[in-house]
Design a protein around this motif. Structure first.
Motif, mmCIF file in Angstrom:
data_model
loop_
_atom_site.group_PDB
_atom_site.id
_atom_site.type_symbol
_atom_site.label_atom_id
_atom_site.label_comp_id
_atom_site.label_asym_id
_atom_site.label_seq_id
_atom_site.Cartn_x
_atom_site.Cartn_y
_atom_site.Cartn_z
ATOM 1 N N HIS A 88 -7.906 1.392 7.529
ATOM 2 C CA HIS A 88 -6.557 1.888 7.215
ATOM 3 C C HIS A 88 -5.838 2.273 8.516
ATOM 4 O O HIS A 88 -4.650 1.974 8.694
ATOM 5 C CB HIS A 88 -6.648 3.086 6.262
ATOM 6 C CG HIS A 88 -5.334 3.501 5.697
ATOM 7 N ND1 HIS A 88 -4.811 2.947 4.551
ATOM 8 C CD2 HIS A 88 -4.408 4.402 6.141
ATOM 9 C CE1 HIS A 88 -3.623 3.479 4.314
ATOM 10 N NE2 HIS A 88 -3.362 4.374 5.253
ATOM 11 N N GLY A 89 -6.585 2.890 9.421
ATOM 12 C CA GLY A 89 -6.011 3.289 10.712
ATOM 13 C C GLY A 89 -5.543 2.085 11.529
ATOM 14 O O GLY A 89 -4.471 2.121 12.144
ATOM 15 N N THR A 127 -11.458 -9.674 -0.753
ATOM 16 C CA THR A 127 -10.571 -9.326 -1.877
ATOM 17 C C THR A 127 -10.315 -7.813 -1.943
ATOM 18 O O THR A 127 -9.230 -7.376 -2.318
ATOM 19 C CB THR A 127 -11.181 -9.798 -3.219
ATOM 20 O OG1 THR A 127 -12.579 -9.521 -3.214
ATOM 21 C CG2 THR A 127 -10.949 -11.265 -3.452
ATOM 22 N N ASP A 128 -11.333 -7.015 -1.568
ATOM 23 C CA ASP A 128 -11.161 -5.552 -1.593
ATOM 24 C C ASP A 128 -10.199 -5.113 -0.483
ATOM 25 O O ASP A 128 -9.359 -4.234 -0.682
ATOM 26 C CB ASP A 128 -12.530 -4.862 -1.427
ATOM 27 C CG ASP A 128 -13.516 -5.352 -2.472
ATOM 28 O OD1 ASP A 128 -13.247 -5.140 -3.666
ATOM 29 O OD2 ASP A 128 -14.516 -5.989 -2.093
ATOM 30 N N ILE A 133 -4.658 -3.534 1.259
ATOM 31 C CA ILE A 133 -3.439 -3.821 2.046
ATOM 32 C C ILE A 133 -2.220 -3.871 1.117
ATOM 33 O O ILE A 133 -1.189 -3.254 1.387
ATOM 34 C CB ILE A 133 -3.590 -5.149 2.834
ATOM 35 C CG1 ILE A 133 -4.728 -5.047 3.850
ATOM 36 C CG2 ILE A 133 -2.273 -5.508 3.536
ATOM 37 C CD1 ILE A 133 -5.067 -6.359 4.560
ATOM 38 N N LYS A 134 -2.375 -4.590 0.006
ATOM 39 C CA LYS A 134 -1.221 -4.738 -0.889
ATOM 40 C C LYS A 134 -0.812 -3.391 -1.504
ATOM 41 O O LYS A 134 0.363 -3.154 -1.736
ATOM 42 C CB LYS A 134 -1.541 -5.738 -2.023
ATOM 43 C CG LYS A 134 -1.744 -7.166 -1.568
ATOM 44 C CD LYS A 134 -0.620 -7.759 -0.752
ATOM 45 C CE LYS A 134 0.578 -8.208 -1.513
ATOM 46 N NZ LYS A 134 1.522 -8.969 -0.654
ATOM 47 N N ALA A 135 -1.799 -2.516 -1.750
ATOM 48 C CA ALA A 135 -1.482 -1.230 -2.383
ATOM 49 C C ALA A 135 -0.836 -0.243 -1.409
ATOM 50 O O ALA A 135 -0.158 0.691 -1.839
ATOM 51 C CB ALA A 135 -2.761 -0.617 -2.971
ATOM 52 N N ASN A 136 -1.070 -0.434 -0.106
ATOM 53 C CA ASN A 136 -0.647 0.593 0.853
ATOM 54 C C ASN A 136 0.356 0.147 1.909
ATOM 55 O O ASN A 136 0.906 0.986 2.624
ATOM 56 C CB ASN A 136 -1.883 1.135 1.587
ATOM 57 C CG ASN A 136 -2.820 1.867 0.648
ATOM 58 O OD1 ASN A 136 -2.561 3.012 0.282
ATOM 59 N ND2 ASN A 136 -3.886 1.208 0.222
ATOM 60 N N GLY A 170 -3.022 -11.141 -4.116
ATOM 61 C CA GLY A 170 -1.794 -11.084 -3.332
ATOM 62 C C GLY A 170 -1.759 -11.902 -2.056
ATOM 63 O O GLY A 170 -0.813 -11.755 -1.268
ATOM 64 N N ALA A 171 -2.754 -12.783 -1.809
ATOM 65 C CA ALA A 171 -2.668 -13.631 -0.605
ATOM 66 C C ALA A 171 -1.466 -14.574 -0.752
ATOM 67 O O ALA A 171 -1.353 -15.284 -1.747
ATOM 68 C CB ALA A 171 -3.955 -14.430 -0.420
#
Ligand SMILES: Cc1cc2nc3c(=O)[nH]c(=O)nc-3n(C[C@H](O)[C@H](O)[C@H](O)COP(=O)(O)OP(=O)(O)OC[C@H]3O[C@@H](n4cnc5c(N)ncnc54)[C@H](O)[C@@H]3O)c2cc1C
Length: 293
Positions: A88-89, A127-128, A133-136, A170-171
Motif C-alpha cells: 500500500h505504501g 488478483t488479490d 488497487i481497485k478498492a483504494n 478490474g484489469a
C-alpha cells in the motif's frame, strides 16, 4: 494518462526496462530509454525485482522516465516479500509521484526458492493485489497472461479462468508472457474471446540477445522454442553477436505478422539494451514509430 485510453486511440509500442542492481546503474537504463525514445514509444514499463534488492530503483526509474523523458509509464508491482501495508505504501508513493498506471503481478519466487509463498499479511495472488488497487486507488491497471499457460497452472482452462478473474477484478488490459511462435498468441486470444475476455491482449516480445539467454528465459517461463529457432540458437550458441542479429530478423518477422494480424499494440522486453529494438523498429517502420532524430 491511463494506458487503456492510449489503447483506445492507437496501437501502442511500449518498452519494458528493468531496474539496475545498484544506483550506479540508473544512468545506463535512462540512456537506453533515451536511445529508444526517438521511435516515439507510447509508454514504458519498469519491472519490480524479486527479493527486494531493486525495488527502490523501480520507483525511481518509473518516476524519472515520466518526469525527465516525458514518456507515459507503468510501474510493475508484485506481491513478493511484502505485507499489504508495505505494498500500500509503494502504491501511495507512486500515486503521489504522478504515476497513473500499474501492472499487478504476483511475482516469481525469490532467487533460490522454487515455490511462491506469500509473507504473513501479504497477497497470495495477482488478483488479490488487483482488488486492493481497485478498492483504494485510481490507477489504470494491467495484468499478465500466458499464451502457453503459466508454469504452475494445472491446465490451460484453469489458467484461463484465473486470467478471466483478473479482468473481472478490474484489469484494463493484459500483457503476454514472451513467446516465439505466434500461433500460441493467436490461439490464446481466440480462447480468451470465447471465454468472454474482452480487454486488449498486448503481445510481449523478447528479441533473442544470445542463445544462452533465450534458453534460460524460456526454461524459466515455459515458453516453447520452435524448431527453426532452436536450430539457429544451436548454430550461434557461441556467437552472441550473430545470435543477436538473427534475433533482430526473427523478431522483425514475428512482430510484422502480429501487426498485420491487427494486434492492439506491441510490448518489447528491452532488457535495458537498445540495439535490437532499434533495429527491429527500423526494419518495421511502423506508422508513427519511425526514427525521429
Ligand atoms: C508482462 C509481464 C510482466 C512481468 N513483470 C514482472 C516483474 O516486474 N517482477 C517479477 O517478479 N515478475 C514479473 N513477471 C513474472 C510473473 O510475476 C510470474 O509469471 C509469476 O509466476 C506469476 O505472476 P502472475 O501475476 O501471473 O500471478 P498470478 O495471477 O497470481 O498466477 C500465479 C499462478 O496462480 C494461479 N492463480 C491465479 N490467481 C489465482 C487465484 N485467485 N487462486 C488460485 N490460483 C490462482 C495462476 O493460474 C498461476 O498458475 C511478469 C510477467 C509478465 C507476463
Amino acid at each position: 494518462m491511463k494506458i487503456i485510453e492510449i489503447l483506445k486511440k492507437t496501437r501502442p509500442i511500449s518498452y519494458e526496462f528493468s531496474p539496475p542492481r545498484t544506483a550506479d546503474g540508473i544512468p545506463a537504463v535512462l540512456e537506453a530509454l533515451d536511445e529508444l525514445k526517438v521511435y516515439r514509444p507510447d509508454f514504458v514499463s519498469v519491472t519490480y525485482g524479486a527479493g527486494g534488492s531493486t525495488r527502490a530503483f523501480t520507483e525511481e526509474i518509473t518516476v524519472q522516465a515520466k518526469k525527465v523523458a516525458g514518456v507515459e509509464v507503468m510501474a510493475h508491482l508484485t506481491c513478493v516479500g511484502q505485507t499489504k501495508e508495505e505494498i500500500h505504501g509503494v502504491l501511495e508513493r507512486l500515486d503521489a509521484a504522478g504515476v497513473e498506471n500499474v501492472i499487478a503481478l504476483r511475482g516469481d519466487p525469490p532467487r533460490g526458492e522454487t515455490e511462491f509463498v506469500p509473507v504473513a499479511g501479504g497477497f497470495p495472488h495477482a488478483t488479490d493485489l488487483l482488488s486492493h488497487i481497485k478498492a483504494n486507488f485510481k490507477f489504470g491497471v494491467a495484468a499478465a497472461c500466458y499464451p502457453e499457460g503459466h508454469t504452475e497452472s494445472v491446465d490451460l482452462d484453469a489458467d484461463l479462468d484465473y486470467i478471466k478473474l483478473k479482468v473481472e477484478k478490474g484489469a484494463d488490459f493484459l500483457v503476454t508472457q514472451l513467446f516465439y511462435d505466434n500461433r500460441y498468441y493467436f490461439d490464446f486470444v481466440e480462447r480468451a474471446k470465447a471465454a468472454g475476455i474482452d480487454v486488449p491482449i498486448v503481445p510481449g516480445v523478447l528479441p533473442v540477445l544470445s542463445s544462452a539467454q533465450v534458453r534460460r528465459f524460456t526454461t524459466l517461463c515455459g515458453s516453447t522454442i520452435p524448431s527453426d529457432l532452436g536450430k539457429l540458437l544451436d548454430k550461434y550458441a557461441d556467437d552472441d553477436s550473430s545470435a543477436r542479429d538473427m534475433g533482430v530478423e526473427y523478431a522483425t518477422a514475428q512482430v510484422r505478422e502480429l501487426w498485420d494480424q491487427g494486434v492492439p499494440g506491441v510490448h518489447f522486453y528491452v532488457l535495458n539494451r537498445s540495439y535490437s529494438v532499434s533495429r527491429i523498429l527500423d526494419n518495421l517502420a511502423l506508422p508513427g514509430h519511425q526514427r525521429e532524430d
